[in-house]
Enzyme design. Structure first.
Site, PDB file in Angstrom:
ATOM      1  N   HIS A 109      -0.998  -0.875  -1.374  1.00  0.00           N
ATOM      2  CA  HIS A 109       0.036  -0.511  -0.407  1.00  0.00           C
ATOM      3  C   HIS A 109      -0.240   0.878   0.168  1.00  0.00           C
ATOM      4  CE1 HIS A 109       3.903  -0.537   1.513  1.00  0.00           C
ATOM      5  NE2 HIS A 109       4.402   0.415   0.750  1.00  0.00           N
TER       6      HIS A 109
ATOM      7  N   ASP B 281       7.640   5.180   3.300  1.00  0.00           N
ATOM      8  CA  ASP B 281       7.122   3.960   2.699  1.00  0.00           C
ATOM      9  C   ASP B 281       7.810   2.781   3.392  1.00  0.00           C
ATOM     10  OD1 ASP B 281       6.666   1.729   1.081  1.00  0.00           O
ATOM     11  OD2 ASP B 281       6.780   2.862  -0.787  1.00  0.00           O
TER      12      ASP B 281
ATOM     13  N   CYS C 193       1.561  -2.771   6.024  1.00  0.00           N
ATOM     14  CA  CYS C 193       1.868  -1.407   5.567  1.00  0.00           C
ATOM     15  C   CYS C 193       0.956  -0.362   6.215  1.00  0.00           C
ATOM     16  CB  CYS C 193       1.804  -1.307   4.050  1.00  0.00           C
ATOM     17  SG  CYS C 193       0.246  -1.831   3.324  1.00  0.00           S
TER      18      CYS C 193
END
Length: 220
Positions: A109, A126, A179
């Protein structure tokens, strides 16, 4: 139309190691570009090239001064401490920047830490809204040592704010693969002092746009 054709061609067949763009001491191959296809994970080369483009743009009039670290900075800092990354800033004064961007890969990620030197804030962004306070503290510790080393100034922790952005504060991803694009776009908007107004729906367009920008070595 012409742009669309170029992107289709870049995603097309060809030698995987064919170099599509070369700058900032980085070669971007066709295989790297293919990581920008829908639902693929972005790789380090693409992200580092894009961060370099953001730094280039920040030299222009009217943009905040930005320094972006490579994706290899944080793992090096974690494994070897300040000593291991001390030389990374021999040509840059972080404390003369407005913003320092730290792209970080957490196993599967991508996330972004923004060190806002102007306002003494370290923000964790995030696209799955995990908490990154520990990572921010590690980077504050780094900044502390950098400040001692380069200018003999003690940073006061209480003067700084550490903030992991909540899901309602920043755009969030709804799939398993975007991401890296989210992280790049956080960096893009923040390095223009723009509010983060995009959504998951913009990702296919952003991916194509990034292909064009990398090939032409300029941001649209």
């Amino acid at each position: 139309q012409a742009m669309e054709r170029e992107v289709v061609a870049a995603f097309g067949m060809g030698e995987p190691d064919e170099i599509m763009s070369s700058a900032f001491k980085l070669d971007v191959t066709r295989e790297d570009i293919h990581s920008l296809r829908n639902l693929h994970w972005l790789n380090d080369v693409v992200i580092n090239f894009y961060m370099s483009l953001l730094m280039e743009r920040s030299k222009k009039e009217g943009y905040p001064a930005v320094h972006a670290f490579s994706t290899f900075f944080y793992p090096k800092l974690i494994s070897g401490g300040y000593k291991a990354v001390k030389r990374w800033t021999r040509n840059v004064d972080l404390f003369k920047q407005d913003l320092v961007l730290v792209p970080i890969h957490l196993r599967v990620h991508w996330v972004l830490v923004v060190i806002d030197i102007r306002n003494k804030i370290i923000k964790y962004l995030d696209s799955m809204a995990e908490n990154g306070d520990k990572i921010c503290e590690t980077l504050f510790q780094y900044l502390q040592e950098e400040s001692q080393e380069r200018r003999n100034v003690e940073l006061t922790f209480s003067e700084w704010t550490i903030h992991s952005m909540e899901s309602y504060e920043i755009p969030q991803q709804y799939n398993e693969s975007d991401c890296g694009v989210f992280m790049c776009k956080y960096a893009d908007y923040i390095s223009q002092d723009k509010p983060l107004t995009f959504t998951q729906d913009d990702m296919p367009y952003f991916r194509k746009k990034m292909v064009w920008e990398i090939i032409h070595q300029q941001l649209l």
